[in-house]
Design a protein around this motif. Structure first.
Motif, mmCIF file in Angstrom:
data_model
loop_
_atom_site.group_PDB
_atom_site.id
_atom_site.type_symbol
_atom_site.label_atom_id
_atom_site.label_comp_id
_atom_site.label_asym_id
_atom_site.label_seq_id
_atom_site.Cartn_x
_atom_site.Cartn_y
_atom_site.Cartn_z
ATOM 1 N N GLY A 50 0.806 -1.210 0.000
ATOM 2 C CA GLY A 50 0.000 0.000 0.000
ATOM 3 C C GLY A 50 0.835 1.253 0.000
ATOM 4 N N HIS A 51 0.181 2.357 0.235
ATOM 5 C CA HIS A 51 0.894 3.637 0.271
ATOM 6 C C HIS A 51 0.950 4.143 1.710
ATOM 7 C CE1 HIS A 51 -3.361 4.629 -0.284
ATOM 8 N NE2 HIS A 51 -3.112 5.746 0.374
ATOM 9 N N LYS A 52 2.037 4.791 2.036
ATOM 10 C CA LYS A 52 2.244 5.298 3.388
ATOM 11 C C LYS A 52 1.308 6.473 3.612
ATOM 12 C CE LYS A 52 6.523 5.556 4.620
ATOM 13 N NZ LYS A 52 7.900 6.007 4.859
ATOM 14 N N VAL A 53 0.485 6.384 4.669
ATOM 15 C CA VAL A 53 -0.471 7.448 4.955
ATOM 16 C C VAL A 53 -0.117 8.245 6.205
ATOM 17 C CG1 VAL A 53 -2.420 6.410 3.728
ATOM 18 C CG2 VAL A 53 -2.022 5.819 6.121
ATOM 19 N N ARG A 54 0.671 7.681 7.104
ATOM 20 C CA ARG A 54 1.077 8.382 8.314
ATOM 21 C C ARG A 54 2.424 7.869 8.785
ATOM 22 N NH1 ARG A 54 -3.647 10.529 11.098
ATOM 23 N NH2 ARG A 54 -4.606 11.619 9.373
ATOM 24 N N VAL A 55 3.156 8.750 9.438
ATOM 25 C CA VAL A 55 4.353 8.381 10.179
ATOM 26 C C VAL A 55 4.195 9.005 11.558
ATOM 27 C CG1 VAL A 55 6.853 8.572 10.358
ATOM 28 C CG2 VAL A 55 5.796 8.284 8.120
ATOM 29 N N LEU A 56 4.296 8.186 12.592
ATOM 30 C CA LEU A 56 4.150 8.650 13.965
ATOM 31 C C LEU A 56 5.514 8.544 14.653
ATOM 32 C CD1 LEU A 56 0.902 6.624 14.725
ATOM 33 C CD2 LEU A 56 1.039 9.022 14.086
ATOM 34 N N PRO A 57 6.278 9.640 14.667
ATOM 35 C CA PRO A 57 7.607 9.589 15.279
ATOM 36 C C PRO A 57 7.534 9.751 16.799
ATOM 37 C CG PRO A 57 7.236 11.738 14.328
ATOM 38 C CD PRO A 57 6.005 10.917 14.035
ATOM 39 N N PHE A 58 8.501 9.177 17.490
ATOM 40 C CA PHE A 58 8.687 9.395 18.918
ATOM 41 C C PHE A 58 10.168 9.239 19.230
ATOM 42 C CE2 PHE A 58 7.810 4.961 18.362
ATOM 43 C CZ PHE A 58 8.516 4.270 19.340
ATOM 44 N N SER A 59 10.560 9.426 20.472
ATOM 45 C CA SER A 59 11.976 9.538 20.821
ATOM 46 C C SER A 59 12.818 8.321 20.452
ATOM 47 C CB SER A 59 12.130 9.832 22.312
ATOM 48 O OG SER A 59 11.612 8.755 23.077
ATOM 49 N N LYS A 60 12.268 7.117 20.468
ATOM 50 C CA LYS A 60 13.057 5.909 20.215
ATOM 51 C C LYS A 60 12.844 5.306 18.834
ATOM 52 C CE LYS A 60 13.966 4.770 24.865
ATOM 53 N NZ LYS A 60 14.953 3.920 25.458
ATOM 54 N N GLY A 61 11.936 5.879 18.038
ATOM 55 C CA GLY A 61 11.680 5.320 16.714
ATOM 56 C C GLY A 61 10.480 5.958 16.055
ATOM 57 N N ARG A 62 9.824 5.169 15.194
ATOM 58 C CA ARG A 62 8.646 5.675 14.499
ATOM 59 C C ARG A 62 7.738 4.511 14.116
ATOM 60 N NH1 ARG A 62 12.692 5.352 10.658
ATOM 61 N NH2 ARG A 62 12.092 4.402 8.690
#
Length: 135
Positions: free
Chosen positions: A46-58
């Motif tokens: 599929g296609h990437k719809v969101r990226v949820l980043p945080f301090s240790k990764g995403r």
């Protein structure tokens, strides 16, 4: 006495069985991600719809044909650490991958249709939760 229909029936079943086996083998060789909609990261279609980043990764969220796939990627891969990623379609139970991994957790996939989904990801106690998204 035989009416002669037995041989034709057996031949037809053998032909259908061979065709089914060939189709299964072709799908196994080509794989589900052979089409142009395959994700760049190589784990979710599929296609990437969101990226949820945080301090240790995403957490990366992909969508295709009513399915939502998520994967958790560590910022610093190498050492095994506790990771978990989950996706839940509204009205259904969450699907989760949890364990000690070096690079990523997941992919996990749910059929959401047109329902909202909630995504969570954690690495060593730190993480992110999306709330209801893709509504």
């Amino acid at each position: 006495m035989s009416s002669g229909r037995g041989r034709g029936h057996i031949r037809r079943r053998l032909t259908l069985g061979a065709a089914g086996l060939a189709a299964s083998l072709l799908l196994a060789l080509v794989g589900p991600g052979a089409g142009p909609a395959h994700a760049v990261s190589g784990v979710c279609a599929g296609h990437k719809v969101r990226v949820l980043p945080f301090s240790k990764g995403r957490v990366e969220v992909f969508k295709t044909r009513g399915y939502v796939c998520v994967v958790l990627i560590a910022k610093r891969p190498g050492v095994r650490k506790s990771m978990s990623v989950s996706v839940q379609a509204r009205g259904s139970r969450a699907v989760r991958d949890k364990g000690r991994f070096t690079h990523r957790a997941g992919p996990v996939t749910v059929h959401a249709g047109h329902r909202c989904v909630r995504v969570t990801g954690k690495i060593s106690g730190r993480g992110v939760t999306s709330g209801w998204i893709l509504c």
